[in-house]
Enzyme design. Structure first.
Site, PDB file in Angstrom:
ATOM      1  N   GLU A 136       1.002  -0.850  -0.414  1.00 15.02           N
ATOM      2  CA  GLU A 136       0.114   0.148   0.164  1.00 15.02           C
ATOM      3  C   GLU A 136       1.210   1.267  -0.230  1.00 15.02           C
ATOM      4  O   GLU A 136       0.556   1.796   0.415  1.00 15.02           O
ATOM      5  CB  GLU A 136      -0.780   0.029   1.370  1.00 15.02           C
ATOM      6  CG  GLU A 136      -1.724  -0.907   1.046  1.00 15.02           C
ATOM      7  CD  GLU A 136      -2.852  -1.009   1.977  1.00 15.02           C
ATOM      8  OE1 GLU A 136      -4.468  -1.778   2.185  1.00 15.02           O
ATOM      9  OE2 GLU A 136      -2.680  -0.502   3.390  1.00 15.02           O
ATOM     10  N   LEU A 206      -6.275 -18.649   6.772  1.00 14.10           N
ATOM     11  CA  LEU A 206      -7.589 -19.015   6.657  1.00 14.10           C
ATOM     12  C   LEU A 206      -8.938 -19.003   7.038  1.00 14.10           C
ATOM     13  O   LEU A 206      -9.867 -19.443   6.895  1.00 14.10           O
ATOM     14  CB  LEU A 206      -7.343 -20.674   7.111  1.00 14.10           C
ATOM     15  CG  LEU A 206      -5.610 -20.976   6.211  1.00 14.10           C
ATOM     16  CD1 LEU A 206      -5.694 -22.838   6.820  1.00 14.10           C
ATOM     17  CD2 LEU A 206      -5.924 -21.048   4.543  1.00 14.10           C
ATOM     18  N   ASP A 233     -16.849  -7.712  12.962  1.00 16.80           N
ATOM     19  CA  ASP A 233     -16.581  -7.102  11.701  1.00 16.80           C
ATOM     20  C   ASP A 233     -15.220  -7.900  11.474  1.00 16.80           C
ATOM     21  O   ASP A 233     -14.357  -7.920  12.202  1.00 16.80           O
ATOM     22  CB  ASP A 233     -17.105  -5.545  12.355  1.00 16.80           C
ATOM     23  CG  ASP A 233     -15.863  -4.777  11.478  1.00 16.80           C
ATOM     24  OD1 ASP A 233     -15.417  -4.927  10.204  1.00 16.80           O
ATOM     25  OD2 ASP A 233     -15.084  -3.773  11.572  1.00 16.80           O
ATOM     26  N   GLY A 238      -6.980  -9.484   9.712  1.00 18.58           N
ATOM     27  CA  GLY A 238      -5.284 -10.354   9.069  1.00 18.58           C
ATOM     28  C   GLY A 238      -4.389  -9.460   9.751  1.00 18.58           C
ATOM     29  O   GLY A 238      -3.044  -9.511   9.640  1.00 18.58           O
ATOM     30  N   ASP A 239      -4.147  -7.866   9.597  1.00 14.71           N
ATOM     31  CA  ASP A 239      -3.569  -6.947  10.239  1.00 14.71           C
ATOM     32  C   ASP A 239      -3.315  -7.059  11.679  1.00 14.71           C
ATOM     33  O   ASP A 239      -1.928  -7.078  11.808  1.00 14.71           O
ATOM     34  CB  ASP A 239      -3.680  -5.737  10.020  1.00 14.71           C
ATOM     35  CG  ASP A 239      -4.035  -5.444   8.153  1.00 14.71           C
ATOM     36  OD1 ASP A 239      -3.877  -6.317   7.407  1.00 14.71           O
ATOM     37  OD2 ASP A 239      -4.852  -4.854   8.003  1.00 14.71           O
ATOM     38  N   GLY A 274     -13.976  -2.085  13.758  1.00 16.13           N
ATOM     39  CA  GLY A 274     -13.139  -0.624  13.633  1.00 16.13           C
ATOM     40  C   GLY A 274     -11.756  -1.228  13.437  1.00 16.13           C
ATOM     41  O   GLY A 274     -11.973  -2.885  13.531  1.00 16.13           O
TER      42      GLY A 274
END
Length: 291
Positions: A136, A206, A233, A238-239, A274
């Site tokens: 990014e 996964l 949410d 993943g982050d 969030g």
């Protein structure tokens, strides 16, 4: 030791919708919020909350002072975040009642990071440190090359996925983190399985099915089951996993324990609405009763 993260910083604009919109569809949302986000910022916050020292290398525009202040509040070293004339990046995120999302991303200042900015940050780094980056920002290959020359461990979160971007940095990587869709895209684009890649470790998330770890150095593979939770949410999960994983490795934990810690953090994350602002801290993760 320190994690140097060349990463995006975004304003995340959340819209709660009854379902994700289809082509040509107009939807009314039930709520709207603004939060700190960007894959880079999310990972920096997660690693800092996992008790690592994190130096964020990035950029914001004239409208991004609040984001830098928020990162400082969460324990991230922000001395190498540049203020540019280009607008701060932002993401428009629709989240439905099942917790799924879709995202429109404007890169802004994240794509205006220059080599001198990166070099100034890495001048403080050494072989005991870890370099992290995602797809990014600008300057990815150049930064990873500098980090490798310094003897740093190099980790890459291959998102948003771009086959050419991943292929260009594969020889520089020690750790590759990607999700199941990205793993299939990479194998299709390169004609190689994850076991054939030059990177030592490949970690594939996964979702509800857990996590897969390929150790190409040892020639082994292991799957880790997910912690059962009800998601509200999935944005930033993943982050959060990646930040916790790398923080644990930075602190000397073996890979299996680091993966499990990352999975615990991600499991908590999907129960919250969030991104960076709601990433759990280490005590939350250690104390949580999961599964």
């Amino acid at each position: 030791m320190t994690i140097f993260n060349l990463g995006s910083i975004n304003a995340d604009l959340f819209y709660r919708v009854p379902h994700l919109p289809g082509p040509g569809e107009t939807l009314s949302c039930s709520s709207h919020t603004r939060g700190l986000g960007g894959k880079g910022a999310n990972m920096s916050v997660a690693a800092a909350r996992a008790a690592s020292r994190v130096v964020h290398v990035g950029a914001v525009g004239p409208d991004g002072g609040w984001a830098v202040e928020r990162l400082m509040e969460y324990g991230v070293d922000t001395r190498h975040i540049s203020r540019l004339d280009t607008a701060t990046g932002h993401a428009i995120i629709a989240v439905d009642d099942a917790g799924e999302n879709n995202i429109i991303l404007y890169p802004g200042a994240n794509r205006a990071i220059t080599d001198p900015m990166i070099a100034a940050a890495l001048a403080e780094a050494g072989p005991d440190d870890l370099f992290l980056f995602q797809n990014e920002t600008s300057g990815q290959t150049e930064a990873a090359t500098k980090a490798k020359a310094l003897g740093m461990s190099v980790a890459y979160a291959a998102a948003p996925f771009d086959a050419a971007a991943v292929s260009g940095v594969l020889p520089l990587l020690d750790i590759l983190v990607l999700n199941a869709v990205e793993a299939r895209q990479l194998e299709a684009a390169t004609g190689r399985t994850l076991q054939d890649l030059p990177t030592r470790h490949a970690v594939v998330t996964l979702g509800g099915d857990g996590c897969r770890w390929i150790d190409n150095g040892a020639g082994t593979e292991r799957t880790f089951p997910a912690f059962p939770v009800k998601p509200v949410d999935t944005t930033g999960a993943g982050d959060t996993f990646t930040g916790y994983l790398l923080a644990a490795l930075d602190r000397g934990m073996p890979m299996p324990q680091a993966i499990t810690l990352g999975q615990r953090a991600a499991a908590i994350m999907v129960t919250r609405v969030g991104t960076a602002d709601v990433i759990p801290d280490l005590k939350d993760v250690q104390d949580a009763r999961l599964g």
